[in-house]
Design a protein around this motif. Structure first.
Motif, short mmCIF file in Angstrom:
data_model
loop_
_atom_site.label_atom_id
_atom_site.label_comp_id
_atom_site.label_asym_id
_atom_site.label_seq_id
_atom_site.Cartn_x
_atom_site.Cartn_y
_atom_site.Cartn_z
N PHE A 144 0.83 -1.21 0.00
CA PHE A 144 0.00 0.00 0.00
C PHE A 144 0.87 1.26 0.00
CE2 PHE A 144 -2.32 3.28 2.44
CZ PHE A 144 -3.40 3.45 1.59
N LEU A 145 1.99 1.22 0.71
CA LEU A 145 2.89 2.38 0.78
C LEU A 145 3.54 2.68 -0.57
CD1 LEU A 145 4.70 1.78 4.21
CD2 LEU A 145 2.87 3.42 3.70
N ILE A 146 3.65 1.67 -1.44
CA ILE A 146 4.24 1.90 -2.76
C ILE A 146 3.18 2.00 -3.85
CG2 ILE A 146 6.42 0.82 -2.12
CD1 ILE A 146 5.55 -1.70 -3.59
N GLY A 147 1.92 2.17 -3.43
CA GLY A 147 0.87 2.45 -4.40
C GLY A 147 -0.03 1.31 -4.79
N GLN A 148 0.12 0.14 -4.20
CA GLN A 148 -0.76 -0.98 -4.53
C GLN A 148 -2.09 -0.84 -3.79
OE1 GLN A 148 1.13 -4.74 -3.85
NE2 GLN A 148 2.83 -4.35 -5.26
N GLN A 149 -3.15 -1.39 -4.41
CA GLN A 149 -4.47 -1.33 -3.80
C GLN A 149 -4.65 -2.46 -2.78
OE1 GLN A 149 -7.35 -1.37 -6.97
NE2 GLN A 149 -7.14 0.82 -7.37
#
Length: 311
Positions: free
Chosen positions: A111-116
């Motif tokens: 999540f911190l690197i942009g994944q849902q």
């Protein structure tokens, strides 16, 4: 988004479950071997056996493979070593619980690197952590062993996320070979200072060392690199929660440790979490995603042709 065929997804799931079985056997063997061989020597010999066995797959090595393998191998060495050092001072069950926190860490780091984050992943992760805690938690505060094992869990989560991106770029065996050699070379550097000072009877532990090097080290790295081509990192992390279940089974088998009612309840929660993580209600199947992607591409091409003819 890369669509995954249903057969490949099932194949990847079975491969990753096989990895957890192999990992489960390692707990009692490592715990027993640490009684006679220090961690630095155990790491060097184990990874050395794996590296030598995998040498034939280094023929077509290139700069990109070397870079990716070195990155993964370095992370895998650190998390394995931290887990091994932690296992010296805490119980196998407590270690399994802390390491399995990567179930939560994988989607959170993602999540911190942009994944849902899918809601069912969070629900399944919560159930898995509850199951592991019921089965393994022994109480008490955090000591050096717990902190080292927590570092191992962070390393596992980081490795799983990186492997999802790196695995499709290379041959699984070639990538595994580079990782094994990186871990072996680092292990040698760690071991050398202690060799002149201590003498250990490695020969008595040779069968266990061969198993750790050839099966526990090579097989999971290769299987992970293959399976995570078809299984997302968040689902892979949840499948890995089966590790403490199999660890409990093999600990009972080899060390006569009883699972008990608490362990059975925890194992049931973990199994439930694994099933939930694989359930895809209300979402397109991988085959539907492929068809949708193809239809979208055709529609875009026709639209561009129409706009071009109007001009």
């Amino acid at each position: 988004m890369i669509a995954i065929a249903p057969n490949n997804h099932r194949k990847g799931t079975l491969l990753l479950l096989m990895t957890t079985v192999i990992w489960g056997t390692s707990f009692p063997i490592l715990k027993d071997t640490l009684g006679t061989i220090p961690p630095s020597m155990l790491v060097a010999i184990r990874f050395g056996i794996a590296a030598i066995a995998l040498s034939p797959w280094l023929r077509n090595i290139n700069r990109r493979l070397l870079r990716d393998g070195a990155l993964l191998g370095g992370i895998l060495f650190l998390e394995s070593t931290c887990g091994l050092l932690g296992l010296e001072t805490i119980s196998a069950n407590r270690s399994a619980f802390i390491v399995s926190l990567n179930v939560i860490l994988v989607p959170l780091l993602g999540f911190l690197i942009g994944q849902q984050l899918r809601r069912q992943i969070l629900i399944a992760a919560g159930l898995a952590v509850c199951g592991i805690s019921v089965m393994s938690w022994e109480g008490g505060g955090l000591g050096v062993g717990e902190l080292l094992t927590l570092a191992s869990a962070i390393g596992v989560a980081t490795y799983v996320l990186l492997l999802e991106a790196i695995a499709p770029r290379h041959s699984s065996l070639a990538l595994t070979a580079v990782q094994a050699w990186v871990m072996f070379l680092i292990g040698i550097l760690w071991m050398l200072p202690s060799v002149p000072l201590q003498d250990f009877a490695v020969g008595d532990r040779l069968p266990a060392l061969l198993y750790l090097g050839l099966v526990v080290t090579i097989a999971p790295i290769w299987i992970q690199a293959t399976g995570q081509r078809w299984v997302p990192a968040t689902e892979a992390a949840l499948l890995y929660t089966m590790e403490p279940v199999f660890a409990a089974i093999f600990s009972f088998w080899f060390l006569s440790e009883n699972l008990g009612i608490r362990g059975a309840i925890g194992a049931g929660l973990i199994l439930t979490a694994t099933v939930i993580s694989q359930y895809r209600r209300g979402s397109a199947t991988p085959t539907q995603e492929i068809a949708l992607n193809e239809a979208t591409t055709v529609a875009e091409e026709r639209f561009r042709e129409k706009v071009g003819s109007n001009r």
